[in-house]
Scaffold this motif. Sequence first.
Motif, PDB file in Angstrom:
ATOM      1  N   THR A  19     -32.092  29.084  52.931  1.00 17.39           N
ATOM      2  CA  THR A  19     -30.902  29.648  52.293  1.00 17.39           C
ATOM      3  C   THR A  19     -30.962  31.171  52.278  1.00 17.39           C
ATOM      4  O   THR A  19     -29.939  31.851  52.475  1.00 17.39           O
ATOM      5  CB  THR A  19     -30.760  29.103  50.864  1.00 17.39           C
ATOM      6  OG1 THR A  19     -30.802  27.664  50.904  1.00 17.39           O
ATOM      7  CG2 THR A  19     -29.452  29.540  50.239  1.00 17.39           C
ATOM      8  N   GLY A  20     -32.145  31.713  52.051  1.00 18.86           N
ATOM      9  CA  GLY A  20     -32.295  33.163  52.089  1.00 18.86           C
ATOM     10  C   GLY A  20     -31.939  33.747  53.441  1.00 18.86           C
ATOM     11  O   GLY A  20     -31.244  34.767  53.540  1.00 18.86           O
ATOM     12  N   TRP A  21     -32.407  33.111  54.497  1.00 18.34           N
ATOM     13  CA  TRP A  21     -32.088  33.598  55.849  1.00 18.34           C
ATOM     14  C   TRP A  21     -30.597  33.472  56.137  1.00 18.34           C
ATOM     15  O   TRP A  21     -29.995  34.357  56.770  1.00 18.34           O
ATOM     16  CB  TRP A  21     -32.878  32.832  56.887  1.00 18.34           C
ATOM     17  CG  TRP A  21     -34.286  33.308  57.092  1.00 18.34           C
ATOM     18  CD1 TRP A  21     -35.434  32.585  56.961  1.00 18.34           C
ATOM     19  CD2 TRP A  21     -34.690  34.621  57.512  1.00 18.34           C
ATOM     20  NE1 TRP A  21     -36.528  33.371  57.243  1.00 18.34           N
ATOM     21  CE2 TRP A  21     -36.102  34.615  57.588  1.00 18.34           C
ATOM     22  CE3 TRP A  21     -34.005  35.798  57.807  1.00 18.34           C
ATOM     23  CZ2 TRP A  21     -36.836  35.747  57.957  1.00 18.34           C
ATOM     24  CZ3 TRP A  21     -34.728  36.921  58.173  1.00 18.34           C
ATOM     25  CH2 TRP A  21     -36.118  36.889  58.249  1.00 18.34           C
ATOM     26  N   VAL A  22     -29.971  32.381  55.689  1.00 18.57           N
ATOM     27  CA  VAL A  22     -28.536  32.204  55.939  1.00 18.57           C
ATOM     28  C   VAL A  22     -27.735  33.277  55.201  1.00 18.57           C
ATOM     29  O   VAL A  22     -26.813  33.876  55.772  1.00 18.57           O
ATOM     30  CB  VAL A  22     -28.087  30.792  55.516  1.00 18.57           C
ATOM     31  CG1 VAL A  22     -26.556  30.688  55.509  1.00 18.57           C
ATOM     32  CG2 VAL A  22     -28.669  29.745  56.457  1.00 18.57           C
ATOM     33  N   VAL A  23     -28.077  33.521  53.943  1.00 21.80           N
ATOM     34  CA  VAL A  23     -27.368  34.553  53.186  1.00 21.80           C
ATOM     35  C   VAL A  23     -27.507  35.906  53.864  1.00 21.80           C
ATOM     36  O   VAL A  23     -26.530  36.645  54.042  1.00 21.80           O
ATOM     37  CB  VAL A  23     -27.903  34.603  51.741  1.00 21.80           C
ATOM     38  CG1 VAL A  23     -27.394  35.856  51.030  1.00 21.80           C
ATOM     39  CG2 VAL A  23     -27.485  33.360  50.968  1.00 21.80           C
ATOM     40  N   ARG A  24     -28.720  36.235  54.270  1.00 16.83           N
ATOM     41  CA  ARG A  24     -28.926  37.522  54.931  1.00 16.83           C
ATOM     42  C   ARG A  24     -28.169  37.609  56.250  1.00 16.83           C
ATOM     43  O   ARG A  24     -27.622  38.658  56.605  1.00 16.83           O
ATOM     44  CB  ARG A  24     -30.417  37.749  55.168  1.00 16.83           C
ATOM     45  CG  ARG A  24     -31.164  38.167  53.911  1.00 16.83           C
ATOM     46  CD  ARG A  24     -32.620  38.436  54.170  1.00 16.83           C
ATOM     47  NE  ARG A  24     -32.823  39.410  55.245  1.00 16.83           N
ATOM     48  CZ  ARG A  24     -34.021  39.864  55.604  1.00 16.83           C
ATOM     49  NH1 ARG A  24     -35.117  39.425  54.987  1.00 16.83           N
ATOM     50  NH2 ARG A  24     -34.135  40.749  56.584  1.00 16.83           N
ATOM     51  N   THR A  25     -28.133  36.523  56.987  1.00 17.75           N
ATOM     52  CA  THR A  25     -27.412  36.533  58.260  1.00 17.75           C
ATOM     53  C   THR A  25     -25.913  36.701  58.038  1.00 17.75           C
ATOM     54  O   THR A  25     -25.252  37.468  58.752  1.00 17.75           O
ATOM     55  CB  THR A  25     -27.691  35.228  59.028  1.00 17.75           C
ATOM     56  OG1 THR A  25     -29.100  35.081  59.214  1.00 17.75           O
ATOM     57  CG2 THR A  25     -27.015  35.240  60.387  1.00 17.75           C
ATOM     58  N   LEU A  26     -25.376  35.999  57.058  1.00 20.41           N
ATOM     59  CA  LEU A  26     -23.958  36.142  56.764  1.00 20.41           C
ATOM     60  C   LEU A  26     -23.617  37.540  56.283  1.00 20.41           C
ATOM     61  O   LEU A  26     -22.494  38.027  56.475  1.00 20.41           O
ATOM     62  CB  LEU A  26     -23.543  35.113  55.707  1.00 20.41           C
ATOM     63  CG  LEU A  26     -23.540  33.648  56.151  1.00 20.41           C
ATOM     64  CD1 LEU A  26     -23.261  32.735  54.975  1.00 20.41           C
ATOM     65  CD2 LEU A  26     -22.513  33.421  57.253  1.00 20.41           C
ATOM     66  N   CYS A  27     -24.582  38.204  55.673  1.00 17.68           N
ATOM     67  CA  CYS A  27     -24.367  39.576  55.194  1.00 17.68           C
ATOM     68  C   CYS A  27     -24.672  40.616  56.259  1.00 17.68           C
ATOM     69  O   CYS A  27     -24.512  41.814  56.015  1.00 17.68           O
ATOM     70  CB  CYS A  27     -25.259  39.834  53.982  1.00 17.68           C
ATOM     71  SG  CYS A  27     -24.873  38.835  52.564  1.00 17.68           S
ATOM     72  N   GLY A  28     -25.154  40.188  57.409  1.00 12.70           N
ATOM     73  CA  GLY A  28     -25.521  41.129  58.446  1.00 12.70           C
ATOM     74  C   GLY A  28     -26.807  41.860  58.156  1.00 12.70           C
ATOM     75  O   GLY A  28     -27.040  42.960  58.663  1.00 12.70           O
ATOM     76  N   ALA A  29     -27.675  41.247  57.317  1.00  6.28           N
ATOM     77  CA  ALA A  29     -28.915  41.914  56.919  1.00  6.28           C
ATOM     78  C   ALA A  29     -30.143  41.209  57.444  1.00  6.28           C
ATOM     79  O   ALA A  29     -31.234  41.355  56.889  1.00  6.28           O
ATOM     80  CB  ALA A  29     -28.987  41.985  55.390  1.00  6.28           C
TER      81      ALA A  29
END
Length: 503
Positions: free
Chosen positions: A158-168
């Motif tokens: 979930t952390g990786w998905v959130v960061r990917t969706l945020c472009g981070a």
Amino acid sequence: MYGTRQMPLVRHALIPELPGRRTSGPLPWLTTIALVFVAVQLAFVVPGSGLAWDETVYVSQVGGNAPPAFFSAPRARGISYLVAPVASLTASTTALRIHLALMSAAALVVALWIWRKVLPTPVLVGAGALFTGLWPTLYYGPAAMPNLWCALGALTATGWVVRTLCGAAGRAGAAGAGAAVALVALMRPADGFWLALPLALAAVLVPGRRLPGLCAALVGGLVAGCVPWTAEAYAHYGGLVARLHRAGEIQGGLGWNLAVDDHLRALAGRTLCRPCDIGWESPATAVWWVMLPLLAAGGISAARRSGRGAVALLATATGFSTAVPYLFLVEYAAPRFLLPAYALLAVPVAEYIAYLFVRARRTRRPAGVAALALALVAHLGVQFSVLTHVVRTSHATSAEFAAVAGALNSMGVRAPCVVSGADAVPIAYYAGCASRQTSGHDASITPGALRELARRVPAAVLVTGGDAPPPITGGSRVVPLRDYRTYLLPGAATGGASTVPPN
């Protein structure tokens, strides 16, 4: 907010301004949480512990003290792979526990570290402290069980998905998310599915940030993690559909089963509540659980004020998704089943608690700060109280199994040997024997074949309480042994070169 400076990272319909700038690094704080996590395990959980029933199944597949136990349809081999480096070298339970305690603490730091670009340090550290403060987290930290690893994998994915969706996240985001889902699926395929489902939907449905590549990585990770389980289904269970059907039978049939009340009762210290027809022994142990949805909702609201509403919302939705099968589809309860949900819900709850602390400080209300602190201390006190009860009970059970196994050894039932009947799986492990059942979920031998096997190696059948002995025990010598009646099958020898055939 909460003592951290923010800068715009990505703006779109569902994920507004998020913190992208590092503040005082969270790593020292996360390391401290991990060290406390390990210290509590080593001080209160590990000493004197033995392997529980399910643990003996997983450990015996790769070494340990006995031949491989029967591996029933719902189980997956991920945890066996994790313990293999130690179990293949030594049968020491202490060595295995220390290995798992250290591994789980290191994995916790990694899982939380991934969130550092989308959560401020107080929230990140608070989430870690809340999750590790739960008695199921502490109890299963050094356990050879897959559920905590599913929780850490869910937090990572979930952390990786959130960061990917945020472009981070850069190019590592999709790969990291897919690998984490694969880990969860390797441990428990069904958990991998319920984790990947909301994350994949977010990857393709978030307006302005549709990322089919991320969705493909999540689906690919799920498929990859399920490959060993699927291959084994065709090799030993007659195909994937047949294994799924058998797994459902063993779990009591998958369908609408409201188990919320079962989980409430199990929080008092029941590691497995099946059937869960007990009274609600200690309602105080479930106060935090009842408040969890309200705290998560408050966390989402607080996170929206700081531009992190979508982050908290996705963590909450994914946590709820991982809990769905255990709350509504399985007819029994075990606190470990909900560890992935607890790990993810710790994020919005930490948001809310951090918000309350900051608000109380800004409004100069020391009584509010003190009340929050006392509530957290009381919560941790309840968790530690339940932990000590669970540890004491589990240690007594494993000591009982070990004592029965030692008595069997003294009667000549020594490796190579076979044990069947009540509690045969853990007792056989402690005795160094194979376990073989002629009926039930772990049926792996016919009565005739067991009788024939007894002519070559020592064999014992255990019966408890007022249960009638199976017909196979006819003509056997009966030895009362603690809470068991032990039937030594005719022809049992005290040694020799014979071996027990594999399952």
